[in-house]
Design an enzyme around this catalytic site. Structure first.
Site, PDB file in Angstrom:
ATOM      1  CD  GLU A 106      95.675  91.132  19.787  1.00 35.86           C
ATOM      2  OE1 GLU A 106      96.311  91.649  20.685  1.00 35.86           O
ATOM      3  OE2 GLU A 106      95.804  89.739  19.889  1.00 35.86           O
ATOM      4  CB  THR A 167      95.158  90.052  24.857  1.00 33.43           C
ATOM      5  OG1 THR A 167      96.187  89.054  25.044  1.00 33.43           O
ATOM      6  CG2 THR A 167      95.142  91.103  23.863  1.00 33.43           C
ATOM      7  CG  PHE A 189     100.194  87.563  28.366  1.00 33.19           C
ATOM      8  CD1 PHE A 189      98.898  87.344  28.139  1.00 33.19           C
ATOM      9  CD2 PHE A 189     100.953  88.141  27.488  1.00 33.19           C
ATOM     10  CE1 PHE A 189      98.180  87.729  26.824  1.00 33.19           C
ATOM     11  CE2 PHE A 189     100.134  88.372  26.002  1.00 33.19           C
ATOM     12  CZ  PHE A 189      99.247  87.761  25.798  1.00 33.19           C
TER      13      PHE A 189
END
Length: 332
Positions: A106, A167, A189
């Site tokens: 990330e 993400t 998510f």
């Protein structure tokens, strides 16, 4: 051995059944957990790296990152920046010794609204992997699904051939923007969407079939397959195995060690619920987004706006904690 025990021993675990429909990814920075469950890929984030970095068994990786930062940086700020990047890459390297596929690493969440800085950080991370002899084909750069993050991913994919994992994705419109940008993979998510609805509505329990996170990923998957987008869907952030079973057939699912263990110990049946052929038959309307439309739709979606901002803040908090850990060692 008794007859019931014999039959039970031949049953296929729920985890193996799920793997027959979906690529399973380990959502952890713990190498032992990855070895135990044999996923294809693994994904990390600042919170997972921080949790691992605080364990004694990984102290040698932190020491190595600190030594690297002290060597390549002149100021403390430069040393710290280099040590942070090296820490994330060192954990990624160790993971890639175990999994046959890819690892996601990330970009600092504090760069989520800075396209150019995100691009430079991604290139730096890939360079560190390549210096360690790891091809960029085995790495996914994780970026938050802000407009700037999506546009950074578009340039990284098209100009530099760097594959990206978008993400903190909570909205159908974030997913559409990612597909139009041609990113490699998205991570919607599931559990965090459920959390929001439980906290902000009168309904406190949901069956897996009606779980708002499951419904969101199902909508995105069907839209992508209906219109032939190459971007793949990796459901993330699960609260229970029921959510996972309802998404059997999704391209990938990234799963915590706790839920991987629960699936491995279960012999309950898992049936495919998502498929390309079924999605192709659906009557769906194709839409297109520019920046103003994207921002408007996000503004209209309180859940997605709340969870995106909350996710960025929390990852930033854990990145600062990791910095403090490394800074103490650099100053020592």
């Amino acid at each position: 051995m008794t007859e019931p025990q014999s039959k039970k021993s031949k049953m296929t675990s729920a985890l193996d059944q799920l793997k027959s429909f979906t690529t399973v990814v380990a959502d952890t920075g713990d190498f032992q957990a990855i070895e135990n469950f044999k996923p294809t890929d693994a994904t990390t984030n600042p919170s997972l790296i921080l949790a691992a970095a605080n364990q004694k068994k990984y102290a040698h990786l932190i020491d190595k990152a600190v030594h690297y930062g002290a060597k390549v940086g002149t100021t403390l700020e430069e040393q710290l920046d280099a040590a942070i990047d090296k820490t994330c890459v060192l954990f990624g390297q160790e993971i890639l010794k175990i999994v046959p596929g890819r690892v996601s690493t990330e970009v600092d969440a504090r760069l989520s609204f800075d396209k150019e800085a995100s691009i430079e950080k991604a290139k730096k991370i890939i360079t560190l992997y390549e210096e360690a002899g790891i091809s960029k084909e085995r790495v996914l750069i994780k970026l938050a699904s802000t407009w700037e993050g999506i546009q950074a991913a578009k340039e990284l994919e098209q100009t530099y051939g760097i594959h990206c994992n978008l993400t903190l994705l909570f909205s159908f419109y974030q997913a559409v923007a990612c597909a139009e940008a041609g990113v490699t993979l998205i991570s919607p998510f599931v559990g965090r969407i459920l959390d929001w609805y439980v906290s902000n509505t009168d309904k406190k329990t949901y069956e897996p079939k009606e779980d708002p996170g499951v419904l969101s990923v199902t909508q995105i998957y069907n839209y992508y397959k209906k219109f032939g987008y190459e971007t793949v869907v990796m459901g993330a952030s699960f609260r229970n195995v029921g959510e996972l079973k309802e998404l059997a057939g999704c391209d990938l699912l990234t799963i915590s060690p706790k839920l991987l263990e629960e699936l491995a110990k279960s012999s309950d049946p898992v049936k495919q619920t998502l498929s390309v052929s079924a999605a192709k038959k659906m009557d769906l309307e194709k839409i297109s987004l520019d920046e103003s439309k994207f921002r408007w739709y996000m503004n209209e979606d309180k859940m997605a706006t709340d969870k995106l901002a909350d996710g960025i803040r929390n990852f930033a908090v854990d990145m600062r904690k990791l910095e403090d850990l490394l800074k103490d060692k650099l100053q020592a």
